[in-house]
Design an enzyme around this catalytic site. Structure first.
Site, PDB file in Angstrom:
ATOM      1  N   ASP A  33      -4.420 -17.990 -18.719  1.00  0.00           N
ATOM      2  CA  ASP A  33      -4.987 -17.233 -17.606  1.00  0.00           C
ATOM      3  C   ASP A  33      -6.487 -17.356 -17.634  1.00  0.00           C
ATOM      4  OD1 ASP A  33      -2.550 -16.239 -16.689  1.00  0.00           O
ATOM      5  OD2 ASP A  33      -2.532 -14.738 -18.274  1.00  0.00           O
ATOM      6  N   LYS A  55      -6.944 -20.164 -12.073  1.00  0.00           N
ATOM      7  CA  LYS A  55      -7.528 -20.767 -10.886  1.00  0.00           C
ATOM      8  C   LYS A  55      -7.103 -22.233 -10.815  1.00  0.00           C
ATOM      9  CE  LYS A  55     -11.971 -22.131 -12.853  1.00  0.00           C
ATOM     10  NZ  LYS A  55     -12.267 -21.500 -14.134  1.00  0.00           N
ATOM     11  N   MET A 171      -5.279  -1.260 -15.454  1.00  0.00           N
ATOM     12  CA  MET A 171      -5.416  -1.640 -14.036  1.00  0.00           C
ATOM     13  C   MET A 171      -5.663  -0.408 -13.166  1.00  0.00           C
ATOM     14  SD  MET A 171      -2.414  -4.525 -13.735  1.00  0.00           S
ATOM     15  CE  MET A 171      -1.139  -3.596 -14.570  1.00  0.00           C
TER      16      MET A 171
HETATM   17  N1  SAH Z   1      -1.316  -7.759 -21.241  1.00  0.00           N
HETATM   18  C1  SAH Z   1      -2.592  -7.085 -21.202  1.00  0.00           C
HETATM   19  C2  SAH Z   1      -2.732  -6.198 -20.002  1.00  0.00           C
HETATM   20  C3  SAH Z   1      -2.723  -6.948 -18.702  1.00  0.00           C
HETATM   21  S1  SAH Z   1      -3.008  -5.905 -17.328  1.00  0.00           S
HETATM   22  C4  SAH Z   1      -2.756  -6.286 -22.483  1.00  0.00           C
HETATM   23  O1  SAH Z   1      -1.805  -6.088 -23.233  1.00  0.00           O
HETATM   24  O2  SAH Z   1      -3.889  -5.886 -22.765  1.00  0.00           O
HETATM   25  C5  SAH Z   1      -4.742  -6.069 -17.119  1.00  0.00           C
HETATM   26  C6  SAH Z   1      -5.429  -4.778 -17.466  1.00  0.00           C
HETATM   27  O3  SAH Z   1      -5.579  -4.676 -18.857  1.00  0.00           O
HETATM   28  C7  SAH Z   1      -6.827  -4.638 -16.911  1.00  0.00           C
HETATM   29  O4  SAH Z   1      -6.818  -4.181 -15.571  1.00  0.00           O
HETATM   30  C8  SAH Z   1      -7.390  -3.578 -17.833  1.00  0.00           C
HETATM   31  O5  SAH Z   1      -6.915  -2.296 -17.510  1.00  0.00           O
HETATM   32  C9  SAH Z   1      -6.749  -3.968 -19.153  1.00  0.00           C
HETATM   33  N2  SAH Z   1      -7.656  -4.858 -19.912  1.00  0.00           N
HETATM   34  C10 SAH Z   1      -7.490  -6.148 -20.179  1.00  0.00           C
HETATM   35  N3  SAH Z   1      -8.501  -6.619 -20.928  1.00  0.00           N
HETATM   36  C11 SAH Z   1      -9.315  -5.565 -21.151  1.00  0.00           C
HETATM   37  C12 SAH Z   1     -10.522  -5.394 -21.859  1.00  0.00           C
HETATM   38  N4  SAH Z   1     -11.110  -6.418 -22.509  1.00  0.00           N
HETATM   39  N5  SAH Z   1     -11.075  -4.166 -21.882  1.00  0.00           N
HETATM   40  C13 SAH Z   1     -10.509  -3.143 -21.246  1.00  0.00           C
HETATM   41  N6  SAH Z   1      -9.370  -3.242 -20.561  1.00  0.00           N
HETATM   42  C14 SAH Z   1      -8.782  -4.446 -20.501  1.00  0.00           C
END
Ligand code: SAH
Length: 483
Positions: A33, A55, A171
Site C-alpha cells: 500500500d 497508486k 479512521m
Molecule cells: N491495519 C491498520 C489499520 C488500517 S485502517 C492497523 O492495524 O494499524 C487506517 C487507520 O489506521 C487510519 O485511519 C488511522 O486511524 C490508523 N493509523 C494507521 N497508521 C497510523 C499511524 N501511523 N498513526 C496513527 N494512526 C494510524
C-alpha cells in the site's frame, strides 16, 4: 509458492516482526500500500518486483478486486508473494477478504500479524490502552461509518460507549465531532480524557490531548488514532520527549559511513534526510599505487592512517596478515583506529586531537620512512609537517571522494530540514554543490570542517568539542536544549 499477508506495523520500520522481515527477504514480489515505512521495501531482494497498489499510473489506485486478483494470479504462478499492509493485516485492512479469495482459489497463504496502530500509536504517545482497575478493556472501532443518531451504521455506538474501558477509534478524524457527540449522548462524561495520535510512531508524530467534549475543536489530521477513556489522561510521554524529536537532520556523509550517524540521530528522535554528498570511489589509478605500497609495507617505519575510509582501503589491499612487519601504525581519530581494529590492526599512536596538526604535535622526529595512504583531495599539512620533522614520506592515493547525486525528493526534504551536519570539509563543499538551500542550523564535527563552512559563507551554530560522531551528537543535543 505462498502468499504472505504481512503486517508492516504502523510506521516505525522497527515494528515489523522478525517473521515479516524473513518472508520479505525471500519475496519474488511485494504488493504494498501507500506505506508509511518505505524502508521496509529495502528488505526484499533487489530483484523482487515491487507493486504499489496504493497508486497506479494513469488511474487513482487499484480497486480491492484488482488487488485480490493480482494476489491470486501471482500466487498461482508459483511466486512467493508478500502482501504488505500497514499495521496488522486483519485490523480494518481487508486481509480477511484477501485470505478468503486465496483459499477459494486453492493458493497457500499465511497471515503474519503486525503491530497495529490501535495499540502502537497510543503507546508511542505514552498512553497504555489498558490500566489495572481503571481501564480493564479496550474496544477498537472504525470511525468510517456515520455515527449520526438515527442512521443505521453497523457500529453500535451505544454499546461501545457502555462497555466502559478504553475506546480506540481508527479512521475517525473525518467524523470526530459526530463520534464524540454520539458517545456523550450514550452516557459518557463529556470530561472523559480523549487524545488523538497523528502519524503515530513516525518522526512526525504529533499527539493531541483533550476531552470528549473538546477533541473535535483540536487541529486533527489523518492518519490518527483516537483514544477515549481514563488512560488518555495519563502522560507517559517518551517518544515525543526525546532530545531531537521534531527536528529533521541532513546527514551528508558518504552512504557507507552514514549508517551509525543516521541510527543515532533516529534514536534521539530526529527525522533524517540522507544527502550522500560524497561517495567513496577507487583512486584515479584504480588502486595500483596503494597495492604497490602495501607490497612494501614492512619497509616503512610508520603507516599513518587519517580516516576510516583510508583504513578500510589499506586493509582491503593487505592480503597477508604479516604485511606490516615491524611498521608502527598511527591513526587520526578513534573512528580510524576502530576501522583498523576491525581488521585486527591495533594502532600504536592515536593523538588526542583528531586532526593532522594533533598528530604532528606528538609525532617523533625522523629520520625514517612514513607511508601516508589517504584521500586524493586531502590537505598538505601532514606530509609537509612530517617532512619538516625529517621523515621521508610516501603519499599514496587510497581513495577518491566523488560527488553524489541525491534524488529530487531528498533535495526537497533537505531544503526543508532544521539541521545539517558536516563531518568533513569535503562534505561541506559537496553539499553546497548539490543543495541551494542550507538548513537554519549548521553543525560541524570540528574546527577544520567549521572553517571550511565559514569560508563558504555559512554560519556555524554547532561545533563539536570532541571531534567524533558522538561528540557531534552531544554538541547538537546541547544546542537544541539551549534554544
Ligand atoms: N491495519 C491498520 C489499520 C488500517 S485502517 C492497523 O492495524 O494499524 C487506517 C487507520 O489506521 C487510519 O485511519 C488511522 O486511524 C490508523 N493509523 C494507521 N497508521 C497510523 C499511524 N501511523 N498513526 C496513527 N494512526 C494510524
Amino acid at each position: 509458492m505462498t502468499v504472505y499477508l504481512v503486517g508492516a506495523g504502523p510506521g516505525d520500520p522497527g515494528l515489523l516482526t522478525l517473521r515479516g522481515a524473513e518472508v520479505l527477504g525471500r519475496a519474488d514480489v511485494v504488493v504494498h500500500d501507500r506505506l508509511s515505512a518505505v524502508e521496509l521495501l529495502d528488505l526484499a531482494p533487489a530483484s523482487a518486483e515491487r507493486i504499489d497498489v496504493g497508486k497506479a499510473p494513469g488511474k487513482a489506485r487499484y480497486t480491492q478486486d484488482e488487488i485480490t486478483a493480482l494476489l491470486v494470479e501471482r500466487g498461482s504462478a508459483g511466486q512467493t508473494v508478500v502482501r504488505l499492509k500497514g499495521g496488522d493485516p486483519t485490523v480494518f485492512a481487508r486481509g480477511g477478504e484477501e485470505a478468503m479469495a486465496l483459499r477459494d482459489a486453492g493458493i497457500a497463504f499465511e497471515i503474519v500479524p503486525g503491530v497495529t496502530s490501535a495499540i502502537a500509536a497510543p503507546a508511542y504517545a505514552g498512553i497504555p490502552v489498558t490500566q489495572r482497575f481503571s481501564s480493564t478493556s479496550f474496544t477498537v472501532v472504525t470511525g468510517h461509518e456515520d455515527p449520526s443518531i438515527g442512521e443505521d451504521g453497523s457500529v453500535d455506538w451505544d454499546a461501545v460507549a457502555n462497555v466502559g474501558g478504553t475506546i480506540v477509534v481508527l479512521m475517525g478524524v473525518g467524523r470526530v465531532a459526530k463520534i464524540c457527540e454520539r458517545l456523550i449522548a450514550a452516557g459518557r462524561d463529556p470530561d472523559t480524557p480523549a487524545a488523538a495520535v497523528i502519524w503515530g510512531t513516525k518522526p512526525e508524530q504529533r499527539s493531541v490531548r483533550a476531552t470528549l467534549a473538546t477533541l473535535p475543536d483540536q487541529d486533527l489530521e489523518s492518519p490518527a488514532t483516537i483514544v477515549v477513556g481514563a488512560v488518555a489522561g495519563l502522560d507517559l510521554s517518551w517518544f515525543e520527549s526525546r532530545p531531537l524529536f521534531d527536528r529533521t537532520v541532513v546527514v551528508t556523509r558518504a552512504r557507507a559511513q552514514s549508517s551509525s550517524l543516521l541510527a543515532s540521530l533516529r534514536e534521539l528522535g530526529a527525522g533524517t534526510v540522507e544527502i550522500p554528498a560524497i561517495h567513496i570511489d577507487e583512486p584515479a589509478d584504480g588502486g595500483s599505487s596503494l597495492r604497490a605500497a602495501v607490497d612494501r609495507l614492512a619497509d616503512y617505519d610508520w603507516v599513518v592512517v587519517t580516516s576510516p575510509n583510508g583504513a578500510r582501503r589499506l586493509l582491503a589491499e593487505c592480503r597477508d596478515a604479516r604485511a606490516f612487519g615491524a611498521a608502527q601504525v598511527a591513526a587520526i581519530g578513534p573512528g580510524t583506529a576502530e576501522a583498523l581494529a576491525e581488521g585486527n590492526v591495533v594502532a600504536d599512536l592515536v593523538p588526542e586531537r583528531f586532526v593532522a596538526e594533533g598528530l604532528l604535535e606528538v609525532f617523533d622526529d625522523g629520520p625514517g620512512r612514513v607511508l601516508l595512504p589517504r584521500a586524493a583531495e586531502a590537505r598538505d599539512v601532514l606530509p609537509e609537517g612530517l617532512r619538516e620533522k625529517g621523515w621521508d614520506v610516501d603519499v599514496v592515493e587510497a581513495y577518491r571522494t566523488v560527488q553524489g547525486r541525491p534524488s529530487d525528493d531528498d533535495l526537497a526534504r533537505a531544503a526543508g530540514a532544521d539541521i545539517v551536519t558536516f563531518t568533513s570539509s569535503s562534505t561541506v563543499r559537496n553539499f553546497l554543490a548539490v543543495c541551494d538551500t542550507v538548513p537554519p542550523t549548521v553543525a560541524c564535527i570540528g574546527p577544520i570542517t567549521a572553517a571550511t563552512a565559514r569560508e563558504h559563507g555559512l554560519t556555524v551554530d554547532v561545533e563539536a568539542d570532541v571531534h567524533t560522531i558522538e561528540g557531534l551528537l552531544d554538541a547538537l543535543i546541547g544546542h537544541v536544549r539551549n534554544r
